[in-house]
Scaffold this motif. Structure first.
Motif, short mmCIF file in Angstrom:
data_model
loop_
_atom_site.label_atom_id
_atom_site.label_comp_id
_atom_site.label_asym_id
_atom_site.label_seq_id
_atom_site.Cartn_x
_atom_site.Cartn_y
_atom_site.Cartn_z
N LYS A 147 51.55 -4.91 31.13
CA LYS A 147 50.21 -5.26 31.62
C LYS A 147 49.32 -4.03 31.55
N PRO A 148 48.14 -4.14 30.94
CA PRO A 148 47.26 -2.96 30.81
C PRO A 148 46.79 -2.44 32.16
N VAL A 149 46.63 -1.13 32.24
CA VAL A 149 46.15 -0.48 33.47
C VAL A 149 44.63 -0.62 33.57
N ASN A 150 43.96 -0.58 32.40
CA ASN A 150 42.50 -0.63 32.40
C ASN A 150 42.01 -1.55 31.29
N LEU A 151 41.03 -2.40 31.61
CA LEU A 151 40.42 -3.31 30.64
C LEU A 151 38.92 -3.07 30.60
N LYS A 152 38.35 -3.16 29.39
CA LYS A 152 36.91 -2.96 29.25
C LYS A 152 36.40 -3.82 28.11
N ILE A 153 35.34 -4.59 28.37
CA ILE A 153 34.72 -5.39 27.32
C ILE A 153 33.78 -4.47 26.54
N VAL A 154 34.04 -4.32 25.24
CA VAL A 154 33.25 -3.39 24.44
C VAL A 154 32.32 -4.11 23.46
N LYS A 155 32.48 -5.43 23.34
CA LYS A 155 31.59 -6.20 22.48
C LYS A 155 31.62 -7.65 22.94
N PHE A 156 30.44 -8.24 23.18
CA PHE A 156 30.38 -9.63 23.59
C PHE A 156 29.08 -10.26 23.10
N THR A 157 29.21 -11.21 22.15
CA THR A 157 28.07 -11.97 21.64
C THR A 157 28.52 -13.42 21.50
N GLN A 158 27.66 -14.23 20.91
CA GLN A 158 28.03 -15.63 20.68
C GLN A 158 29.08 -15.76 19.58
N ASN A 159 29.33 -14.67 18.85
CA ASN A 159 30.27 -14.70 17.72
C ASN A 159 31.58 -13.96 17.97
N ILE A 160 31.56 -13.00 18.89
CA ILE A 160 32.73 -12.13 19.03
C ILE A 160 32.86 -11.60 20.45
N CYS A 161 34.10 -11.41 20.89
CA CYS A 161 34.38 -10.71 22.14
C CYS A 161 35.51 -9.73 21.87
N ALA A 162 35.27 -8.46 22.17
CA ALA A 162 36.29 -7.43 21.95
C ALA A 162 36.58 -6.72 23.27
#
Length: 238
Positions: A147-162
């Motif tokens: 399980k990851p210790v830290n999560l961060k959304i670095v890209k979020f649009t109607q086409n992609i989520c990273a």
């Protein structure tokens, strides 16, 4: 007026880089992708490709030699990346230190990412959505990897989520990487990605979007990975 010119110029640069990357792939593999889409966000540059598989790779895949096809592509991509990084630096004035890639041979799609240590950009989304997303990722991850210790959304649009996940390796996995047994980690990476595909419905319900592709790019050296969802143009619920 100056702002408008900057935006147009930037878009022209991205179109140029898309064409450049396709040409580099065609020169190196004998065949480039049918489509190649470049996205820049912060200090990360994403390249999403469709229909990239070469005739030689088709033969290997038909014979069940997916690992050999992957290793061949990885070796060539390393050379392509070095040239592409120079082109990106000239076009955008940004230098990158890391590159990652992942390929879905069953869907004939791939993703390539340029990154640098200074990439601190984080997307701000609704708190409830972010909390639910992180909880779901942690739940799925717990079945397939640490399980990851830290999560961060670095890209979020109607086409992609990273999403960038940190501290994702167990001590044994770190040792395997340090010993150079990357092939073992490759098979594990495929199994982990399969686990996310099996839970695709849960992510689609959360995003209220149909998911077209899922990629996971691993940075074993820095103990992190990038989980990327590519969305279909259609919504689950209108």
């Amino acid at each position: 007026m100056k702002g408008e010119v900057h935006i147009i110029s930037n878009q022209e640069n991205l179109v140029y880089l898309s064409s450049t990357f396709s040409k580099l792939l065609k020169r190196s593999f004998g065949k480039g992708p049918e489509s190649c889409h470049v996205i820049l966000k912060g200090y990360r540059l994403y390249v999403y490709m469709r229909n990239f598989i070469t005739p030689a790779e088709e033969v290997l895949i038909s014979q069940g030699q997916v690992e050999l096809a992957h290793n061949f592509r990885s070796a060539v991509i390393h050379s392509v990346a070095q040239e592409f990084i120079v082109e990106v630096s000239v076009a955008l004035g940004i230098s990158f230190d890391y590159f990652f890639h992942d390929w879905n041979y069953d869907k004939n799609t791939g993703i390539f990412l340029l990154d640098q240590p200074q990439s601190n950009h984080e997307e701000k989304i609704e708190n409830s959505l972010q909390k639910s997303l992180f909880n779901l990722i942690e739940n799925v991850a717990s079945h397939y990897h640490k399980k990851p210790v830290n999560l961060k959304i670095v890209k979020f649009t109607q086409n992609i989520c990273a999403i960038e996940s940190k501290e994702v390796l167990l001590p044994l996995e770190k040792l395997v990487y340090e010993k150079g047994n990357v092939d073992l980690l490759l098979h594990q990476a495929w199994d982990i990605k399969d686990g996310y595909w099996k839970n695709k419905d849960q992510f689609e319900e959360l995003f209220n979007r149909l998911i077209e592709d899922i990629f996971i790019m691993w940075d074993y050296k820095n103990n992190r990975n990038y989980l990327v969802f590519i969305f279909n143009k259609l919504y689950v619920i209108e």
